[in-house]
Design a protein around this motif. Structure first.
Motif, PDB file in Angstrom:
ATOM      1  N   THR A  12     -27.837  -7.332  15.329  1.00 54.44           N
ATOM      2  CA  THR A  12     -29.247  -6.378  15.822  1.00 54.44           C
ATOM      3  C   THR A  12     -30.096  -6.932  14.830  1.00 54.44           C
ATOM      4  O   THR A  12     -29.896  -7.441  13.812  1.00 54.44           O
ATOM      5  N   GLN A  13     -31.347  -6.407  14.825  1.00 53.11           N
ATOM      6  CA  GLN A  13     -32.210  -6.918  13.738  1.00 53.11           C
ATOM      7  C   GLN A  13     -32.177  -6.384  12.354  1.00 53.11           C
ATOM      8  O   GLN A  13     -32.280  -6.873  11.459  1.00 53.11           O
ATOM      9  N   GLU A  14     -31.463  -5.170  12.381  1.00 56.07           N
ATOM     10  CA  GLU A  14     -31.136  -4.473  11.189  1.00 56.07           C
ATOM     11  C   GLU A  14     -30.197  -5.297  10.334  1.00 56.07           C
ATOM     12  O   GLU A  14     -30.017  -5.681   9.275  1.00 56.07           O
ATOM     13  N   ALA A  15     -28.858  -5.818  11.117  1.00 59.10           N
ATOM     14  CA  ALA A  15     -27.681  -6.521  10.341  1.00 59.10           C
ATOM     15  C   ALA A  15     -28.462  -7.724   9.974  1.00 59.10           C
ATOM     16  O   ALA A  15     -28.130  -8.348   9.062  1.00 59.10           O
ATOM     17  N   HIS A  16     -29.303  -8.692  10.931  1.00 55.01           N
ATOM     18  CA  HIS A  16     -29.867  -9.694  10.395  1.00 55.01           C
ATOM     19  C   HIS A  16     -30.644  -9.745   9.336  1.00 55.01           C
ATOM     20  O   HIS A  16     -30.561 -10.572   8.443  1.00 55.01           O
ATOM     21  N   ASP A  17     -31.498  -8.507   9.285  1.00 54.85           N
ATOM     22  CA  ASP A  17     -32.367  -8.444   8.046  1.00 54.85           C
ATOM     23  C   ASP A  17     -31.657  -8.170   6.558  1.00 54.85           C
ATOM     24  O   ASP A  17     -31.834  -8.679   5.688  1.00 54.85           O
ATOM     25  N   GLY A  79     -30.956  -9.357  18.921  1.00 52.24           N
ATOM     26  CA  GLY A  79     -31.643  -8.717  19.762  1.00 52.24           C
ATOM     27  C   GLY A  79     -30.763  -7.350  19.952  1.00 52.24           C
ATOM     28  O   GLY A  79     -30.052  -6.805  19.058  1.00 52.24           O
ATOM     29  N   GLU A  80     -31.127  -7.016  20.923  1.00 52.80           N
ATOM     30  CA  GLU A  80     -30.411  -5.524  21.520  1.00 52.80           C
ATOM     31  C   GLU A  80     -29.057  -5.570  21.894  1.00 52.80           C
ATOM     32  O   GLU A  80     -28.517  -6.581  22.233  1.00 52.80           O
ATOM     33  N   ALA A  81     -28.481  -4.554  21.711  1.00 50.68           N
ATOM     34  CA  ALA A  81     -26.957  -4.627  22.188  1.00 50.68           C
ATOM     35  C   ALA A  81     -26.977  -4.893  23.669  1.00 50.68           C
ATOM     36  O   ALA A  81     -27.835  -4.673  24.289  1.00 50.68           O
ATOM     37  N   GLU A  89     -17.305  -7.305  25.883  1.00 51.40           N
ATOM     38  CA  GLU A  89     -18.252  -8.434  25.159  1.00 51.40           C
ATOM     39  C   GLU A  89     -18.420  -8.198  23.732  1.00 51.40           C
ATOM     40  O   GLU A  89     -18.407  -6.891  23.328  1.00 51.40           O
ATOM     41  N   PRO A  90     -18.816  -9.280  22.907  1.00 51.46           N
ATOM     42  CA  PRO A  90     -19.144  -8.987  21.731  1.00 51.46           C
ATOM     43  C   PRO A  90     -20.353  -7.800  21.560  1.00 51.46           C
ATOM     44  O   PRO A  90     -21.226  -8.126  22.336  1.00 51.46           O
ATOM     45  N   GLY A  91     -20.392  -7.115  20.602  1.00 51.00           N
ATOM     46  CA  GLY A  91     -21.370  -6.055  20.460  1.00 51.00           C
ATOM     47  C   GLY A  91     -20.958  -4.628  21.392  1.00 51.00           C
ATOM     48  O   GLY A  91     -21.711  -3.676  21.141  1.00 51.00           O
ATOM     49  N   MET A  92     -19.787  -4.646  21.838  1.00 51.52           N
ATOM     50  CA  MET A  92     -19.335  -3.667  22.647  1.00 51.52           C
ATOM     51  C   MET A  92     -18.449  -2.797  21.643  1.00 51.52           C
ATOM     52  O   MET A  92     -17.479  -3.459  21.127  1.00 51.52           O
ATOM     53  N   VAL A  93     -18.233  -1.312  21.854  1.00 49.66           N
ATOM     54  CA  VAL A  93     -17.520  -0.565  21.174  1.00 49.66           C
ATOM     55  C   VAL A  93     -16.123  -0.447  22.286  1.00 49.66           C
ATOM     56  O   VAL A  93     -16.617   0.148  23.257  1.00 49.66           O
ATOM     57  N   LEU A  94     -15.239  -0.659  22.135  1.00 42.81           N
ATOM     58  CA  LEU A  94     -14.061  -0.663  22.876  1.00 42.81           C
ATOM     59  C   LEU A  94     -13.187   0.429  22.662  1.00 42.81           C
ATOM     60  O   LEU A  94     -12.470   0.612  21.506  1.00 42.81           O
ATOM     61  N   THR A 111     -18.532  -9.625  14.910  1.00 43.98           N
ATOM     62  CA  THR A 111     -17.850 -10.211  13.595  1.00 43.98           C
ATOM     63  C   THR A 111     -17.883  -9.281  12.318  1.00 43.98           C
ATOM     64  O   THR A 111     -18.744  -7.975  12.620  1.00 43.98           O
ATOM     65  N   ARG A 112     -17.302  -9.432  11.350  1.00 46.64           N
ATOM     66  CA  ARG A 112     -17.045  -8.240  10.193  1.00 46.64           C
ATOM     67  C   ARG A 112     -18.661  -7.917   9.776  1.00 46.64           C
ATOM     68  O   ARG A 112     -18.842  -6.946   9.386  1.00 46.64           O
ATOM     69  N   GLU A 113     -19.566  -9.070   9.561  1.00 48.37           N
ATOM     70  CA  GLU A 113     -20.835  -8.966   9.175  1.00 48.37           C
ATOM     71  C   GLU A 113     -21.676  -7.790  10.073  1.00 48.37           C
ATOM     72  O   GLU A 113     -22.291  -7.185   9.366  1.00 48.37           O
ATOM     73  N   GLU A 114     -21.321  -7.811  11.292  1.00 49.19           N
ATOM     74  CA  GLU A 114     -22.210  -7.045  12.086  1.00 49.19           C
ATOM     75  C   GLU A 114     -21.615  -5.505  11.875  1.00 49.19           C
ATOM     76  O   GLU A 114     -22.518  -4.642  11.785  1.00 49.19           O
TER      77      GLU A 114
END
Length: 164
Positions: A12-17, A79-81, A89-94, A111-114
Motif C-alpha cells: 500500500t502507499q502507506e506501507a511503502h512510505d 497501489g490499491e489492494a 493472491e498477495p494482499g488478500m486476507v484469507l 510479505t512480513r513488511e506489508e
C-alpha cells in the motif's frame, strides 16, 4: 538471488512510505554508528573491547536491513489492494480451514513488511501454505507439505482484500 528470482511485492502507499522512512533513517544513522565504532576502537585492545564488537554487530545488522529495504522497495508495486475476486493472491486476507479441524484461521497473504503494523498473522506467498493457496478460489481445497514431510489439506473459506 538473481533478478529473475526476485518477487514483486505489493505494498500500500502507506506501507511503502513507512518502509522508505525507515530506510532513510537507517541511512542517516550510518555516521552515528561509524562514530561509535571509532570511539570504541580508541578505547584500546579490540580483543577485549565488548563495546567495539557490539557496535560492529549493530552496524552489520543495520547494513543488512538497509540492503533488504532497498531490494524490497526497488521491486515493490505500490497501489490499491487487489479487487475482491474471492481468489487467494498477495494482499488478500484469507480464512482457511485445515483438514480434521473445526476452527478456521485468518491471515494476510503478503510479505512480513506489508503486514508488520497490522494485528494480523502474515504468511508469505512463498511459504508452502502460501504457494499451495495461490490462485485458489473460495471453497477450493489444496494440499501442501508440512515440515515433517506429511501433507495437509486446507480449504479456502474466504479471500478478501487487506484493509490494513
Amino acid at each position: 538471488m538473481t533478478v529473475s528470482e526476485t518477487q514483486v511485492t505489493w505494498l500500500t502507499q502507506e506501507a511503502h512510505d513507512r518502509l522508505k522512512h525507515e530506510l532513510d533513517e537507517l541511512i542517516a544513522n550510518r555516521p552515528v554508528i561509524a562514530a561509535e565504532i571509532n570511539a570504541r576502537r580508541e578505547e584500546g585492545d579490540l580483543r577485549e573491547n565488548g563495546g567495539y564488537h557490539a557496535a560492529r554487530e549493530e552496524q552489520g545488522k543495520q547494513e543488512a536491513r538497509i540492503r533488504q529495504l532497498q531490494e524490497l522497495l526497488r521491486n515493490a508495486k505500490v497501489g490499491e489492494a487487489p479487487e475482491n475476486s474471492g481468489v487467494a493472491e498477495p494482499g488478500m486476507v484469507l480464512t482457511v480451514r485445515y483438514e480434521d479441524d473445526e476452527e478456521t484461521e485468518t491471515f494476510l497473504l503478503a510479505t512480513r513488511e506489508e503486514g508488520a503494523h497490522g494485528g494480523i498473522e502474515v504468511y508469505s506467498p512463498n511459504s508452502p501454505l502460501g504457494k499451495a493457496l495461490l490462485g485458489a478460489k473460495e471453497g477450493e481445497s489444496r494440499e501442501y507439505e508440512l515440515p515433517n514431510g506429511a501433507s495437509m489439506k486446507v480449504t479456502l473459506i474466504k479471500a478478501e482484500p487487506y484493509r490494513g
